[in-house]
Structures are given as C-alpha cells and as structure tokens.
Design an enzyme around this catalytic site. Sequence first.
Site, PDB file in Angstrom:
ATOM      1  N   HIS A 133       0.830  -1.198   0.000  1.00  0.00           N
ATOM      2  CA  HIS A 133       0.000   0.000   0.000  1.00  0.00           C
ATOM      3  C   HIS A 133       0.867   1.251   0.000  1.00  0.00           C
ATOM      4  O   HIS A 133       1.841   1.334   0.752  1.00  0.00           O
ATOM      5  CB  HIS A 133      -0.916   0.003   1.223  1.00  0.00           C
ATOM      6  CG  HIS A 133      -1.818  -1.179   1.275  1.00  0.00           C
ATOM      7  ND1 HIS A 133      -1.836  -2.040   2.345  1.00  0.00           N
ATOM      8  CD2 HIS A 133      -2.703  -1.665   0.389  1.00  0.00           C
ATOM      9  CE1 HIS A 133      -2.713  -2.995   2.110  1.00  0.00           C
ATOM     10  NE2 HIS A 133      -3.246  -2.794   0.937  1.00  0.00           N
ATOM     11  N   GLU A 152       1.705   3.130   3.443  1.00  0.00           N
ATOM     12  CA  GLU A 152       2.277   2.392   4.573  1.00  0.00           C
ATOM     13  C   GLU A 152       3.802   2.424   4.514  1.00  0.00           C
ATOM     14  O   GLU A 152       4.474   1.397   4.389  1.00  0.00           O
ATOM     15  CB  GLU A 152       1.736   0.970   4.583  1.00  0.00           C
ATOM     16  CG  GLU A 152       0.227   0.938   4.826  1.00  0.00           C
ATOM     17  CD  GLU A 152      -0.371  -0.456   4.740  1.00  0.00           C
ATOM     18  OE1 GLU A 152       0.398  -1.425   4.543  1.00  0.00           O
ATOM     19  OE2 GLU A 152      -1.594  -0.579   4.862  1.00  0.00           O
ATOM     20  N   HIS A 159       3.305  -4.700   6.715  1.00  0.00           N
ATOM     21  CA  HIS A 159       2.269  -3.708   6.463  1.00  0.00           C
ATOM     22  C   HIS A 159       2.287  -2.645   7.543  1.00  0.00           C
ATOM     23  O   HIS A 159       2.988  -2.762   8.551  1.00  0.00           O
ATOM     24  CB  HIS A 159       0.883  -4.371   6.438  1.00  0.00           C
ATOM     25  CG  HIS A 159       0.501  -4.918   5.103  1.00  0.00           C
ATOM     26  ND1 HIS A 159      -0.495  -4.388   4.335  1.00  0.00           N
ATOM     27  CD2 HIS A 159       0.984  -5.965   4.404  1.00  0.00           C
ATOM     28  CE1 HIS A 159      -0.613  -5.071   3.218  1.00  0.00           C
ATOM     29  NE2 HIS A 159       0.273  -6.042   3.231  1.00  0.00           N
ATOM     30  N   GLU A 161       1.835  -6.162  11.010  1.00  0.00           N
ATOM     31  CA  GLU A 161       1.316  -4.798  10.975  1.00  0.00           C
ATOM     32  C   GLU A 161       2.081  -3.924  11.966  1.00  0.00           C
ATOM     33  O   GLU A 161       2.195  -4.264  13.146  1.00  0.00           O
ATOM     34  CB  GLU A 161      -0.172  -4.791  11.348  1.00  0.00           C
ATOM     35  CG  GLU A 161      -1.061  -5.593  10.413  1.00  0.00           C
ATOM     36  CD  GLU A 161      -1.520  -4.789   9.222  1.00  0.00           C
ATOM     37  OE1 GLU A 161      -1.089  -3.620   9.111  1.00  0.00           O
ATOM     38  OE2 GLU A 161      -2.310  -5.312   8.418  1.00  0.00           O
TER      39      GLU A 161
END
Length: 1146
Positions: free
Chosen positions: A859, A862, A942, A1027
């Site tokens: 993304h 990110e 991520h 994450e």
Amino acid sequence: MNKPKMATEKGNSRVVMLLGQLEKMDGEVMLRDVETARLVTAKILHLIQTQEKSGKEVMSKGSSGMEVILSSLEVTQLIQFYSWFSVLGRGRRVGVFVSKGGTGVLFQILISASKELPPSEELMLQLHSLLAKVGPKDRKFGVKARLSGALNVTVDVIKQNLQNAKVLLPCLQVLRVYSNNSVNAISLGKTGMVEVMFKIVGPYSKKNTSLFKVALDALGALLKSKTNARRAVDSGHVPVLLALYLDWHRNDTRHRCMLIRKGLLVCLRNITNLKVGRRAFLEADGMRILYHSSTECLPVRTLDPLINTSSLIMRKCFPKNRLPVPTINSAFHFQLPQVPPDGAVDQLYSQLSGVDDVDESDDNEEAEGETDTDNEEDKDQCNLNDDIETDLNKLHPDRNIGRPFEELKVYQKFFSELSEDFQVGISASTTSSSTYLFSSSSARFSRPAEVPTAQTPSPKQIPDSQNVCTSVKEHQTLSSPSLTSSQTPLDLDTIHLSKNKDQQEGINIPTPDRRTAPPSFSRSLSQGHMIDNVGSDCGSEGTEDEGGDAPLLEVPDTAQLLPLHDPDLYVEMVKGTQSVPQYAEVAYPDYFGHVAPMLKEPLLDRIYGVQRSKIFQDIERLIHPNDILDKVVYDIDHASPMIEENSESLKFNSQFESGNLRKAIQVRKYEYDLVLNADINSNHYHQWFYFEVSGMRVGTAYRFNIINCEKSNSQFNYGMQPLMYSVQEAISGKPHWVRTGTDICYYKNHFARSSVATGGQKGKSYYTLTFSVNFIHKEDVCYFAYHYPYTYSTLKMHLSKLEDMRTPQIYLRQDVLCETLSGNTCPLLTITAMPESKSSDHICQFRNRPFIFLSARVHPGETNASWVMKGTLEFLMGTSALAVNLREAYNFKIVPIDGIKDLNRQWQNPDPELHPTIYHTKGLLQYLAYIQRAPLVFCDYHGHSRKKNVFMYGCSVKETVWQSNISATSSDLQEDLGYRTLPKILSQIAPAFSMASSSFVVERSKESTARVVVWREIGVKRSYTMESTLCGCDQGKYKGLQISTRELEEMGAQFCLAMLRLKRLTSLRNHQNLLDLESDIIGTQSKNVSSCTTTYVLEEDEPSFLEAIDYSAESNDEDPEPESDLCGDVQENFDQLSDSETRHRN
C-alpha cells in the site's frame, strides 16, 4: 398448579401455608368465594411486604408461589395494586414477576377494567403505575400489549385525561415503553399520538416538569419512526420544537431542567434523520438557534450532553457539499495494458469529469420495515462474526498451485542458488545485478530533476567556519504546471557538491532571482551528467543569468549518522525513477535524509472539547459566510494561481516523488482546507499526504484541514501527530522529521462521498483531519507528512548502498522480478551465506537451506513497512555473529516493495498485465511449492492506521472455528500449533510487539490477501501479515510513545532475531519434541491456547471517544502474509543464541 411442590416447601412457614390454601382453590371455587380468595391473597401480600423471609420464599428460584398468586389473580381479576407495587419495587423481583407471566395477567386485568363504564380512575392509575415498572424488564412488552389490545386501552386513557396529570404521568411512562417497538410506533402514529404529545408538551414552566420529561421521551421514541417523523414535519412541528427549546434554554437559567431540554433535542435529532426534516430545520433557522444556544452552554461542563447533541444535529443538517475538485478521479492516470469490460477500472475510465454521482439524500432513508422488535440492542447489535469464514473446506489448505509447471519454469532463473556448484569461483556467483536494476532504468527513463535550493538566511544563521555549499548553474526552465516565475527550476548540468566532514551545519542558499520569497526547494539535473566533488568553493563558479548569481545549496554532512544515505546517489536514482505525473523535483527531506531524533516523542494528550470547538468553527462557515475567503492558493488540476509577493497566504507544493496534495484553499486568514489526490487510476484511497509549505509567519497558529479522509476513525484521535521537516532546522544541523501539531482531531464533515467511490453505498461522508502549527522560523520551508516518507528512489539508493556492505562471505543477488505498470523495476533480493568451501557437503547445505520469503509496501501510504524492511535488510547484511548465523541458517527471498500500488486484495487471481508484481511474486511461491521447497515463513510487512503497537495476523483453523462457533469435529480442529511460535517469540524479544493485538482468524473479506492465499494455496503454515502502527505503543517499553524510524528499523532487526530462535526449534529432528517446545513457548508466561486472547481483525483497539462521534467499527486496513511447514535439513544449533540476542538488543 403443582400441589406436591408446594407441600414440600417449609411446612411451618406462614406464607407457604397460605399459598397452599390458595392453591387448593380451583377456578370455580374462587369464583364462588371471591372474598376468601381476596382475603388469602391480601394476607400473602402483607407477609411479603413486612417479612423479608416471606418475600424470598415466594420470589426465590424454584418456588411456585408467584405462579399460584398470578393464577388466582387471573381468575378473580382482583389485585391490591399498592401492595404489588411495593413488592415489585424490590430489586430482581420484577424479573421474577415477568418470567412467571405477570405481564400478561396485568394486561388482562387492564382490558377488563377498561370495559367498566366509566373506568375506575384509581384502577387505571394503579395498573399503569405497575405496568410502567414491569415494562422495561419485559423484552416482549410492546408485542404483548399490541396483541392483547392493551395498547389501545392506554391510548384511550391518555386522550381522556390530557388535563389530569395524576393519571397521565404513568400512562405516558407506559407509552414510552410501547413506542420502543417500531410496529407499535407506526400504529400509535396512525392513531394521532404524535399530535397528542405536542398538546402535552408546552413552554417553560416550573410545574409538571416530570410530565413534560416523560412526554418528550415518548415523543422521541415515536419520532424514531420515519413515518411519524415525516408526519411531524408535515404538521409544521419543527419550528415548534425549536421555539420550545429556545424558550426552555432562556428560562432554565439554573439548569435544573436539562433533561427536558435534552428531550427536545432528541426529538429534533430523530426528525432530522430525514431529508425533509433537515430542510425544515434549516428553513426554521435551526442552525443559528442551536449554534448560539450551544455557545452559551460551553462554559458549563454539566451541559455537555446538550452541546454534543446539538453538535450532532448541526453537523447532520449542514448542507452536503461536493469536494471542491473537478472530479473525484485521481488527477493522474495512465492507460492500462488491458481493462476488463464493465469492471471497476472500466467504470472509472468511462466516467465523465464532474459526474461523480454524489448522493445528497438521507443517510439512512430506506423503506421502513415493520420489525417486531422491542429491544433496540437486539435490532441494532452488529454481529462481529459475520465476516469469519465458516466453510471448513476453505479453512483447510488445499495446496492448489493453480499453474502448470511448464508455465512456472520461467521462475527457475530466480533460484540459481539451488543449482550453483561454485566450481568456477565462489565470488563469481555473487555478482549483483543491481547495476542492471538501476542503470538500465536510468537509461530508459532519466530526465531533468529539480533538487532542493534555499534562499540566503540572515547573517546570524551563517556559521563562521568555512562554508559548505554547492554551486549551481541555472539552465533551462522545465515545463511544469506548478512552476511560477519565482519558482523556476534549475538544471544541474554542472552541479558540484562539496562536503566538509567536520562541518555539520549548512549555510546560505540564495534564490535564483534574489527575491525575498523562498522558492520551492529544488534544482534540476539533466540527463547523463555526473556530480563531481570539488573543493569548498562556495559558489564562485558558474555563469550568471538574468536572475543574478547562481544559487547555492547547503549540504549538511549526515554521512556519519546516515551511512546508507547519499544525496548524490539519491539524485541519480531519482533520474531513473518513472513517475506517472512526470515529477522532476526532489523534496529537501528526501535529498538530505532523516536522522531519527534522540528524544522520545510521547503520545499527544487530547484536550477535552477540541473536536467540538473545531466542528463549531466549521458550522460558523454557514452562519457567517461573509467571513470565509474561499481563495484557491494551490491546485494541480489547473495552473496554480499567482501568489502576490507580499501576500499573507501560505505557498504550497507537492510536485515531487511521493508528494500528495491536490488543492489548497484559504478559508480564513490562517486556516486552509486541503484536498488530497486519490491513488493513481483510482477515485478513492485518500490517506497519505506529503506536501511543502512556505511563506509562513512566526508565532502564528495556522490551521490545516485535510477534508477528504475516508476511514471512519483514526489514531489522530488518540495521540498521533503528523510529521514536519523544517529546512531551517536541517541546515542548522537537525535534519529530523518531528511530530508536530496541536488541537488535533478527526471527525466526519459535510462533504459527501460519491457512491461510485463507496462501492454503491449512498449517504457517506468524508472525514476531516485538522491540526494547528506554530512555525518558529521566518521564511522557512517546511514539509508535512502522514508518516515518515520512504520513496521508491530511496529504496533504490538503499539497495545500492547495501551492495557496498557485501563481504565475500555474503551471497547477495539482486534481480528484476518484473516491471511495474508505471515502468519501474520491482527488485527481488536473495540473501544468504556463501558456502564455507567447494566441498559437496557445504554445497549441499547451501542448497538445502529453508527459504524465508518477505515482502513489503503493497500500500502506498504504509511507509512504516518500508522502514521495517530497511531494518531487516541492514541486519541481514551486517557483520555480527547473529547476522552470520542467520544467513547460514536460511535463504532469504525478499521483495522489498510491491510496486507501491494497492494490490493486497489481488492475490487470489492476479492478472499478469494489471497486477504484474503480485502475479510474479505469487509465481515465485508457486514454483517453490511445486519443487517441494515451500518457504518455512512468509511474512508481508504492512502498516496499520487505526491500532497501536506491532502485531501479526496469521491463519488458524481452530481459532477461526472458536470465533465463529461453528460445529466441527476434533479431526477438523487438528493443526500444528507452530503458527503461533514466531509471534510469541517476537512478543518476548521485541518491546513494540503485542501478542494480545495479534489475530489468527480467517475472514471472508481477506480471502484474496497474501496471508490467506499463501496459507491456503501454497500450504505455508506460518503465513503472516506483520502490521506496524503508524501511531505508537500502549504497552511495553515504548508505552505512551509515538513510534519513530528508530523503533521501526529495530523491529525489522528483531524479526531477524526471532527467526534465529525459530531456527533453534525447527532444527530439531524429532518432530514431537518440536511440537512440545513450541507448545511450551506458547504456554509460558501466558494463558493456554484455548484461552489466549485473540483480537478480531476488524475490532478497534481504542474505546469510543468521549465526544459523541458517529464512528463505525469497520476497518479497511489490509493484511497479507504467508508461511511454510518446511523444516530444513540444517546441521547448526545455536546454543549461545539467547545471550547474544540479549546483548544485541541492549
């Protein structure tokens, strides 16, 4: 009744004896001897009232006493109401009364009493008083009332006693409970009860305040029905409600009737759920009335409920506006190789400019259904388990490779280490292809690039030591829509950078035209020219042009602090980066780099009421429109307007790599609305921002509003701050991105989202991120960013510098996996240790090392994932014993950046033309699966925008079944617990990692993510998404701190340490011992697996904010990652690993 049951109860109890006597009287006997039945019942009630023990015997669980009494009352239709009211007033006894059928008995008595002519006023009063007590405890109260006919009885009593407050009050209390049922509310509206309620409610009075309060509660419940709300609007009751509210507000000076005022606002809130209600509210000048009344309430903290409700009404009624852009489509796009017909992309391309289908109707104005539900919680409760996968066939990996091996053979070239024999020479096999990676790209796409310049600071800012600067010869103006006469780009055909390693501070940098306004920090590089290092000549060379002397550029020497950053090399990489908008500028922070500040930055304490004050300032725009400037100062869709030399307006720029700011509008003298650009070839995904600001004043608070955010909540509400980079600070030796901003909040605004961008959902709104900044330097140039920027050119520079770190013992190969849609190369790195010798045993060990597959940055916004990957890469290329052991243990395949395109949900069926990076990354994994070398671990890095800490998402059949409560056999739940080992290790060694925030549930909405696809199709058990928070931590060593690049890079290194510990487990040959050890790791210092906390993926980690905000709980943050069950045949054991890991971390 059960007579033997009563006989077994305490025989010497007086109340039990009376209950037994009453029980022996059947229905006919009771009718013949009513007085006896009444006498016995009266004695029982008297004992219950006067003796606690007797009450417990009747009301206790298992006792049939209540049933006996109700049976007698049902037959005789008699009741001592005051006595029953007193009995039921004791705690849980109302619930016992309801569970034994008491509600139905009361309704029967009510209906019978209503048939008497005239009905007994005292009887109706007592019955409704008792029903008001019972109603809230009976979940089916409204249904029973309607079916039995009691609903109409209560309506008739109310209409007949409008002037009798004594009877009216309990009847209204019962009506309030009736109206919670949506079917009842519609029925009551048809009987005219809405009009009746407006007859009861009146202007300010010190009398009958309790009656007014209950009447407003009942009216508010009735107006939840859209039909009733529409009826109230058509009858002209909106101005009446506003007038009543204003009257009570003005006269209730001691705030003793706040509940009545709140009731009036609740009625307005329910009416304004309709479009016609909002229109009537605006026509009645409701915005001005509520705004001024709320402003007067602000000093009194106890009136916050009134202020919050008023705020919600005003925000809802604020006229929906379109975003001030020509189209919601991205300002930049390029033609794709192929576009599937009638798909989302085809819809985007076929949509005309300005036709965005913005829905300005009601947020929730669907056809009203008659749902027979009394409890709103039952109706509105959202089932968080709806998204969890419940198909056991899909939960068990099927290892479906999906492509024939003949097609997968093309990926064999990326695994040359599996066939390398090193007989020609060990060093030959380690030749990196980084030269091809970047030089070829540069040759094809190189172009002039603008590099930062700055204007001359005051003499006080110039250090006394020898100046370190760059002479620049201005060349040709580059065509760019954002460039003005004062922002002419500079072509660095002959740029000379001079660095003094002892000099840490920069110096004066004049503008090309010697104007006082600072230009965009940029200079241009022409194709094919190298940057030569010369002496400390501070600009004496270079030709002059019409603007005067050639500009000078400070080059703070940060080489010692940033060993992997080189401004000269960065410029070369920029020349080879292909950007769709054809940007040619280089942002100052990217050019000179970022050094993480040593001081920790705590989470920002939220000042109570800041969100409310910002919303009120927005509402002022509608009330005082003449105060709004509405001046466009930056726009990439059109030629940027000329900013006057002495203008007080700020100057904006985002025309550089990773920059994102589409439009800037000055709304007040020191306030700006900012619009972000959507992702390329898209009409949504507005999260990342990165832009430049100049022309500021010192000591002035500037407010910035980013008005087209999409997510329903943000960590900006919970302590996160945006980032700022000051050029003046960087020149003075502090090249830091720092957290900045005050009065930060995130809330829903009045700009409507197009249903085209919301997947067909109508009535959605954008959200505003607002923050205020005080600049400390005059004529500074500052950059603002959502998170620490990490551009594609930065990655290329870092990979090139990693090549310099390679030693003869490191096997490093950089390949081009594919080319992205924008024409940039997608790198593939292979990192492992060279074999100790050319012997067959060492070559065999080299070839059989387990694969670890890592990827990052799917993304665009990110960037924290890239910083984590940077930490991983630097650790892998390090010279420490730990790094050596890690390389000897595993073969790392790394895709450090997946094209910076939102492709995470394309893993299930990637298209080779539309999703080349995903298609070929999946192809690598499919090839490994086909040759029986699936990775031991697959992890996709991520970033998460709405949770704190670092955590993992994985895949588990057992935990998914537990969350969904589906039926499954023990054989269905059998799985290797090894999927928890790696995150558990990370929770023990990485202070930023949170096991409690991790989840191993498989969701339907995530079935196309890398994590699930690699687990399901490739058969990798340890398939993860890691994450990393964009905000900070709420546990561990970094609790209460915002995260910085230092912690992110540390997390990347600690992932490597965790892999070493995992190696120690997987190197054990006894598989049962492996399971025992993994289970031991899972169990120690925590709960058992069956009771271990599992956080549902879509669940927010933050509580609802104190101020009333209509946030939803949906989360669109992506998660991808994969893993493997392969245990490599590796000989080494690391007995000293724990101690060395500890030393490394300390």
